[in-house]
Design an enzyme around this catalytic site. Structure first.
Site, PDB file in Angstrom:
ATOM      1  N   GLU A  51      70.362  18.441 -62.950  1.00  0.00           N
ATOM      2  CA  GLU A  51      69.461  19.522 -63.369  1.00  0.00           C
ATOM      3  C   GLU A  51      69.357  20.463 -62.182  1.00  0.00           C
ATOM      4  O   GLU A  51      68.939  20.066 -61.103  1.00  0.00           O
ATOM      5  CB  GLU A  51      68.100  18.954 -63.774  1.00  0.00           C
ATOM      6  CG  GLU A  51      67.241  19.937 -64.560  1.00  0.00           C
ATOM      7  CD  GLU A  51      66.358  20.790 -63.662  1.00  0.00           C
ATOM      8  OE1 GLU A  51      66.753  21.956 -63.402  1.00  0.00           O
ATOM      9  OE2 GLU A  51      65.312  20.307 -63.224  1.00  0.00           O
ATOM     10  N   CYS A  93      61.121  23.935 -61.792  1.00  0.00           N
ATOM     11  CA  CYS A  93      62.386  24.404 -62.374  1.00  0.00           C
ATOM     12  C   CYS A  93      62.130  25.236 -63.620  1.00  0.00           C
ATOM     13  O   CYS A  93      62.920  26.111 -63.969  1.00  0.00           O
ATOM     14  CB  CYS A  93      63.271  23.215 -62.735  1.00  0.00           C
ATOM     15  SG  CYS A  93      63.655  22.141 -61.346  1.00  0.00           S
TER      16      CYS A  93
END
EC number: 1.2.1.88
Length: 514
Positions: A286, A320
Site C-alpha cells: 500500500e 494514506c
C-alpha cells in the site's frame, strides 16, 4: 467458543473519569521513556552497540527509546530462526493459531491505554487518534483470527465416481513485514499477524520513527506464549538491511506500507529470482494516495466543509487516505471554501500530550517537505488559511488551505502527507470526476451529492479502491470497509477483508482414487 466479531470501542474522552485514567497512562509511559529496545531473534533479546534514537516529534528534546540496530548478520540469524520455527508453526491447527491471536487481542485490550499513550509520545498522535489506532489493531487481529477459521476446511470442489477431491490452503513460508509510522500499531500488528495466523513466520522491521510502539507488540506476543522464532524483531537502518530483507532467498513475501518510491523499489527487487530461490516472491503493498473529495452542486455545504476539514487535517493529514484535494462544483465553490476556512481557524495545534486536535508531523524530513509544498502551492494558487510552520521545539505545521488551483499544479499531483488541502473548481459533475481521476493514485475518495445518477456514475468511473458517499474519505473500519487502492496506490490487497489472508496462503489440491 469464539464470539461474533465486533469492532473494539474507542474511549469516550467527554467522560472525566476516562480523561483522568488516560492522564495516568500518559504519566506512567512518560516515566518509562528513554528505554533501550533490543532486537528479538528466536525469542532472545539482543542489545547492540550501534543504536539510534526515537524522539518525540512534539518535543524533540525528549528521547522515546534507544533502539538497537540489526546488521545483515542479524537478519541472517533471524531468517534461520524463522525457517526453523516454520517447520512446527505451520503444523499448528488453524483453530489453535486463531485462538492464539484472540489471546493476543485480549492482552492488547487490557493494555490499550498504555499502547495508546506510547503513540501520543512517539508518533505525536492526538488522544482519539492514538486510541483509535490501538483499537484498530485489535480489530485486525480479531478479524483475521476468524477469517483463518473460515478458511480451515478449504473450499468445496467436485468429486466423481471413484475419485474424491480436496481443495485447501497451506502457508507459504517465511516473509518480511515493513509497516509504516503513521499507524504504528494497527497496520504493524495487522500486517504482522495476518501471515502468522495463516501459518507463516515473519521478520518484522518496524518503522524507524515508531519502534517502541512495535516493540510493545513483541512484549505482548511473548506474554501470549508465541513460540520462539515465529516473529523476529529486526529494527535497523533501511539502507543497510532494507534491500537485504527483500532480496533474501528466504523471503517468500513482503508486506509493505509506505512511500511509492520504496514500494516500487521493493516490487522491482522482489521480482528478481535469486540463486537457489525455488519460488516467486509475493509483494503486498500500500503506497499512499492523492485522495479527493468531490463536491457536487445542490448539496449541504456544511457537510461538505466538515468532511473536507476532518479528512484533510485529522492526524495532521498523515493518513494514506487523507483529503489532499477538494474538487468543488463552481456553484458552491466559494461557499464551501469559506466554510472550510472558518472551521480550520478553530482547530488547535500543539503537543498532543495536552490533547490538541492536531499535533506535529513525524520528523524533520517530513516537516521540510511539507513546508516546501506550502511554498510551491502558495505560488501556484492562493493561500487562504494557515501556511505557518515552526520546528523550534517540535515539527508543527498549521492546517493549510490553498485555493484557486489547477489539476495540473504540482501540489495537486504529488503526495504531500501533511495538513495541506488544495481547492480546485469544476464546471459540472463530469469535469469534477475527470479532475478526481487526474492522478497516478487511486486509494480513497468521497463524493458529496444528492444526485443519485451522479453517485452511480461515480461508483462506475471514480477510480479508487475505497469510495464513500456524503462523508469524508478517511476512517475505514475493519470488517466494514476493506482497505486498499488502485493504480500507484498499491496492490489493492484489501486489509480487513475476507480475502486478505489469501495473500499468505497457497492452494493445494489432493485427488484420491478408489
Amino acid at each position: 467458543m469464539v464470539v461474533n466479531y465486533h469492532n473494539e470501542p474507542s474511549i469516550d474522552f467527554t467522560d472525566s473519569k476516562n480523561v483522568e485514567s488516560f492522564k495516568e497512562a500518559l504519566k506512567k509511559v512518560k516515566g518509562e521513556l528513554n528505554q533501550k529496545i533490543p532486537l528479538v531473534i528466536n525469542g532472545e533479546e539482543k542489545f547492540t552497540k550501534d543504536t539510534y534514537q526515537s524522539i518525540n516529534p512534539a518535543n524533540t528534546t525528549e528521547v522515546i527509546a534507544e533502539v538497537s540496530k540489526a546488521t545483515q548478520k542479524d537478519v541472517d540469524d533471524a531468517f534461520e530462526a524463522a525457517n526453523e520455527a516454520y517447520k512446527s508453526w505451520k503444523r499448528w491447527s488453524h483453530k489453535d493459531r486463531a485462538e492464539f491471536l484472540i489471546r493476543v487481542a485480549a492482552i492488547i485490550r487490557r493494555r490499550k491505554e498504555e499502547i495508546s499513550a506510547v503513540m501520543v509520545y512517539e508518533a505525536g498522535k492526538p488522544w482519539d487518534e492514538a486510541v483509535g489506532d490501538a483499537a484498530e489493531g485489535i480489530d485486525f487481529i480479531e478479524y483475521y483470527a476468524r477469517s483463518m477459521m473460515e478458511l480451515a476446511d478449504g473450499k468445496p470442489v467436485l468429486d466423481r465416481e471413484g475419485e474424491h477431491n480436496k481443495y485447501f490452503y497451506k502457508p507459504i513460508g517465511t516473509g518480511v513485514t515493513i509497516p509504516p509510522w503513521n499507524f504504528p500499531f494497527a497496520i504493524m500488528a495487522g500486517t504482522t499477524l495476518a501471515p502468522v495466523v495463516a501459518g507463516n513466520t515473519v521478520l518484522l522491521k518496524p518503522a524507524e520513527d515508531t519502534p517502541l510502539t512495535a516493540y510493545k507488540l513483541m512484549e505482548i506476543l511473548e506474554e501470549a506464549g508465541l513460540p520462539k522464532g515465529v516473529v523476529n524483531f529486526v529494527p535497523g537502518d533501511p539502507k543497510e538491511i532494507g534491500d537485504y530483507l527483500v532480496d533474501s532467498v528466504h523471503t517468500h513475501f513482503v508486506t509493505f506500507t509506505g512511500s511509492r518510491a520504496t514500494g516500487t523499489r521493493i516490487f522491482e527487487r522482489a521480482a528478481k529470482v535469486q540463486d537457489g530461490q525455488q519460488f516467486l516472491k509475493r509483494v503486498i503493498a500500500e503506497m499512499g494516495g492523492k485522495d479527493a473529495i468531490v463536491v457536487d452542486k445542490d448539496i449541504d455545504t456544511d457537510l461538505a466543509a466538515e468532511s473536507i476539514v476532518s479528512s484533510a487535517f485529522g492526524f495532521s493529514g498523515q493518513k494514506c487516505s487523507a483529503c489532499s484535494r477538494a474538487i468543488v462544483h463552481k456553484d458552491v465553490y466559494d461557499e464551501v471554501l469559506e466554510k472550510a476556512v472558518a472551521l480550520t481557524k478553530n482547530l488547535t495545534v500543539g503537543n498532543t500530550e495536552n490533547n490538541t486536535y492536531m499535533g506535529p508531523v513525524i520528523n524533520q524530513k517530513q516537516f521540510d517537505k511539507i513546508k516546501n509544498y506550502i511554498e510551491i502551492g502558495s505560488k501556484e494558487g492562493k493561500l487562504k488559511q494557515g501556511g505557518g510552520t515552526d520546528d523550534a521545539t517540535g515539527y508543527f505545521v498549521e492546517p493549510t488551505i490553498i485555493a484557486n488551483l489547477k489539476s495540473s499544479d504540482q501540489i495537486m499531483q504529488e503526495e504531500i502527507f501533511g495538513p495541506v488541502v488544495g481547492f480546485v473548481k469544476g464546471k459540472d459533475f463530469e469535469e469534477l470526476l475527470e479532475i478526481a481521476n487526474d492522478t497516478d493514485y487511486g486509494l480513497t475518495g468521497a463524493v458529496i451529492t444528492n444526485n443519485r445518477e451522479n453517485w452511480i456514475e461515480a461508483v462506475e468511473s471514480y477510480d479508487v479502491g475505497n469510495l464513500y458517499l456524503n462523508r469524508g474519505c478517511t476512517s475505514a473500519v475493519v470488517g466494514y470497509h476493506p482497505f486498499g487502492g488502485f493504480k500507484m496506490s498499491g496492490t489493492d490487497a484489501k486489509t480487513g477483508s475476507p480475502d486478505y489472508l489469501l495473500n499468505f496462503l497457497e492452494q493445494k489440491v489432493v485427488s484420491e482414487m478408489f
